[in-house]
Design an enzyme around this catalytic site. Sequence first.
Site, PDB file in Angstrom:
ATOM      1  N   GLU A 100     -53.983  -1.344 -35.709  1.00 21.40           N
ATOM      2  CA  GLU A 100     -53.703  -2.911 -35.339  1.00 21.40           C
ATOM      3  C   GLU A 100     -52.405  -3.233 -34.686  1.00 21.40           C
ATOM      4  OE1 GLU A 100     -52.949  -6.268 -34.601  1.00 21.40           O
ATOM      5  OE2 GLU A 100     -53.542  -6.848 -36.614  1.00 21.40           O
ATOM      6  N   CYS A 159     -49.464 -11.308 -34.329  1.00 21.54           N
ATOM      7  CA  CYS A 159     -49.981 -10.609 -33.598  1.00 21.54           C
ATOM      8  C   CYS A 159     -50.822 -11.282 -32.336  1.00 21.54           C
ATOM      9  CB  CYS A 159     -50.620  -9.363 -33.888  1.00 21.54           C
ATOM     10  SG  CYS A 159     -52.037  -9.531 -35.192  1.00 21.54           S
TER      11      CYS A 159
HETATM   12  P1  NDP Z   1     -43.030  -2.328 -37.852  1.00 18.95           P
HETATM   13  O1  NDP Z   1     -44.321  -1.888 -37.111  1.00 18.95           O
HETATM   14  O2  NDP Z   1     -41.765  -1.353 -38.021  1.00 18.95           O
HETATM   15  O3  NDP Z   1     -43.352  -2.549 -39.594  1.00 18.95           O
HETATM   16  C1  NDP Z   1     -44.644  -2.413 -40.182  1.00 18.95           C
HETATM   17  C2  NDP Z   1     -44.844  -1.625 -41.200  1.00 18.95           C
HETATM   18  O4  NDP Z   1     -44.863  -0.308 -40.736  1.00 18.95           O
HETATM   19  C3  NDP Z   1     -44.010  -1.638 -42.237  1.00 18.95           C
HETATM   20  O5  NDP Z   1     -44.700  -1.434 -43.331  1.00 18.95           O
HETATM   21  C4  NDP Z   1     -43.024  -0.554 -42.072  1.00 18.95           C
HETATM   22  O6  NDP Z   1     -42.270  -0.235 -42.936  1.00 18.95           O
HETATM   23  C5  NDP Z   1     -43.710   0.470 -41.360  1.00 18.95           C
HETATM   24  N1  NDP Z   1     -43.290   1.414 -40.526  1.00 18.95           N
HETATM   25  C6  NDP Z   1     -42.416   1.210 -39.416  1.00 18.95           C
HETATM   26  N2  NDP Z   1     -42.005   2.442 -38.847  1.00 18.95           N
HETATM   27  C7  NDP Z   1     -42.787   3.329 -39.393  1.00 18.95           C
HETATM   28  C8  NDP Z   1     -42.700   4.710 -39.253  1.00 18.95           C
HETATM   29  N3  NDP Z   1     -42.019   5.327 -38.107  1.00 18.95           N
HETATM   30  N4  NDP Z   1     -43.925   5.297 -39.737  1.00 18.95           N
HETATM   31  C9  NDP Z   1     -44.318   4.740 -40.753  1.00 18.95           C
HETATM   32  N5  NDP Z   1     -44.562   3.440 -41.177  1.00 18.95           N
HETATM   33  C10 NDP Z   1     -43.486   2.739 -40.406  1.00 18.95           C
HETATM   34  O7  NDP Z   1     -42.584  -3.755 -37.653  1.00 18.95           O
HETATM   35  P2  NDP Z   1     -41.136  -4.627 -38.020  1.00 18.95           P
HETATM   36  O8  NDP Z   1     -41.229  -5.329 -39.084  1.00 18.95           O
HETATM   37  O9  NDP Z   1     -39.925  -3.586 -37.782  1.00 18.95           O
HETATM   38  O10 NDP Z   1     -41.269  -5.385 -36.592  1.00 18.95           O
HETATM   39  C11 NDP Z   1     -40.802  -5.028 -35.092  1.00 18.95           C
HETATM   40  C12 NDP Z   1     -41.816  -5.654 -34.238  1.00 18.95           C
HETATM   41  O11 NDP Z   1     -42.911  -4.999 -34.258  1.00 18.95           O
HETATM   42  C13 NDP Z   1     -41.775  -7.055 -34.145  1.00 18.95           C
HETATM   43  O12 NDP Z   1     -40.647  -7.599 -33.577  1.00 18.95           O
HETATM   44  C14 NDP Z   1     -43.124  -7.216 -33.659  1.00 18.95           C
HETATM   45  O13 NDP Z   1     -42.770  -7.092 -32.135  1.00 18.95           O
HETATM   46  C15 NDP Z   1     -44.137  -5.985 -34.108  1.00 18.95           C
HETATM   47  N6  NDP Z   1     -44.801  -6.304 -35.280  1.00 18.95           N
HETATM   48  C16 NDP Z   1     -46.166  -6.692 -34.974  1.00 18.95           C
HETATM   49  C17 NDP Z   1     -47.126  -7.168 -35.792  1.00 18.95           C
HETATM   50  C18 NDP Z   1     -48.164  -7.531 -35.602  1.00 18.95           C
HETATM   51  O14 NDP Z   1     -48.936  -7.943 -36.326  1.00 18.95           O
HETATM   52  N7  NDP Z   1     -48.750  -7.163 -34.537  1.00 18.95           N
HETATM   53  C19 NDP Z   1     -46.432  -7.024 -37.240  1.00 18.95           C
HETATM   54  C20 NDP Z   1     -45.352  -6.743 -37.521  1.00 18.95           C
HETATM   55  C21 NDP Z   1     -44.202  -6.269 -36.218  1.00 18.95           C
HETATM   56  P3  NDP Z   1     -40.768  -0.657 -43.276  1.00 18.95           P
HETATM   57  O15 NDP Z   1     -40.890  -2.038 -43.392  1.00 18.95           O
HETATM   58  O16 NDP Z   1     -40.382   0.035 -44.473  1.00 18.95           O
HETATM   59  O17 NDP Z   1     -39.941  -0.242 -42.237  1.00 18.95           O
END
Ligand code: NDP
Length: 452
Positions: A226, A260
């Site tokens: 998602e 999102c």
């Molecule tokens: P991320 O997608 O980076 O983080 C979401 C989750 O994924 C966290 O638990 C994170 O862990 C983990 N994660 C990140 N990179 C990896 C990877 N390479 N392998 C495995 N797990 C990973 O979101 P961010 O918080 O960095 O936000 C960045 C952008 O993402 C936002 O500005 C937005 O555009 C989008 N976003 C969208 C969401 C939605 O609901 N659609 C929710 C959150 C973000 P950790 O925190 O340890 O890095």
Amino acid sequence: MKSINPATGEVRRTFDELSDAELEQRLARAAETFPAWRRVPFAERSRLMAAAGALLVAEKEKLGRLLTLEMGKTLASAVAEVEKCASACRYYAEHAERHLADVDLSSGDLRAWVRHLPLGPVLAVMPWNFPFWQVFRFAAPALMAGNVGLLKHASNVPECALAIEDVFRRAGFPAGAFQTLLIGSKRVSQVIADGRVVAVTLTGSDAAGQQVAREAGEALKKVVLELGGSDPFVVMPSADLEQAVKTGVTARMINNGQSCIAAKRFVVHAAIYDRFVERYVERVKALRVGDPLLPETDVGPLSTEAGLRQVEQQVDDSVKAGARCLWGGRRIEGRGFFYAPTVLADIPPAAPAFREEVFGPVALLFRARDLDDAIRIANDTPYGLGSSVWTHDAAERARFVDEFEAGQTFVNAMVASDPRIPFGGVKRSGFGRELARLGILEFVNQKTVLVK
Ligand code: NDP
């Protein structure tokens, strides 16, 4: 790992990541718990899930405060989020058994049916924006189906991650049924590759989704994603304009602009564009930005300093590329990670805001010549999560329902998740579904049984 109050920038608590030995212990516990948990009858699983829901309701104020302090959403919305998690617990406590009942395929001399069996330990990689809801909408169906859950939560919400584990524990679930893994994203690969983990789900950015899908593919494990969205909110001349404007502001600014399924691109028919814009900007100007603990606050801070910088950069670059800023367009100086509610118009295709997900309180306005143009603009995005259309014309509605490239279309309403209806996306917003019956079917073995 640090828990930082985004309203002040202060570090509230720090946590050590799990050591390799601690991680191993948790994976082993999940694997040991599964064979016993899958045999627990539905009635008992339901009792425990209902107990988790009851705990959430009883503690919604305390837990809501934790959400606000850790990621900055307004207290009212945090309490509502906890209540919504309770509703998901109740929904699956009540309906899981029916959703997973055998499906009879017998006919003539064929005696066959589909039985739904649990898979095992499922890893959930979750984001910080709805730190309870994102987790419960995975955990409630997964646990009711007889799986066990492993949560790798976002690194900026460790307290929420531990509080959720604690809720399940206190509700009476066995210790291995749901465990939080305090690990950074670099160690997710190792967990996906582990032979005891059978499937993975991620909610977050498309970049993280790509990486997790690649690793799950390598290990040939089921994955549900998602990811982000840049949802269109289309307003046609037959719409109730006042209602569309009012809902449109809420749909964009909800969760301080970090959802999102927030309405991110407002596609308004030329015949009503000027009137819509005038009213929209008026309402955005009236929003009160401030301390998310105060009841009068509409918009709190962004959750992290990095998130604030990203939104600032996307808006600045979009304005440089020719977008017109009608309101806001700047960070709010002082403590905390506040960004002013912003409205951009005339956004050229070269602007980052045109194609990227803007994860903050920034509304993007587009003028559509006619119905076809509205559909074209709505679909002109790499994402396909939600979509909302405002019209009272039945023929128009039919076109939008059929032609929006999105996992969900809401008519005369803002997109919102609900345990009773499926949720998910197409295109770069991911694949698979959460919630309702489709959600619980994602992490089960749909086994065909044939008896002679
Ligand atoms: P991320 O997608 O980076 O983080 C979401 C989750 O994924 C966290 O638990 C994170 O862990 C983990 N994660 C990140 N990179 C990896 C990877 N390479 N392998 C495995 N797990 C990973 O979101 P961010 O918080 O960095 O936000 C960045 C952008 O993402 C936002 O500005 C937005 O555009 C989008 N976003 C969208 C969401 C939605 O609901 N659609 C929710 C959150 C973000 P950790 O925190 O340890 O890095």
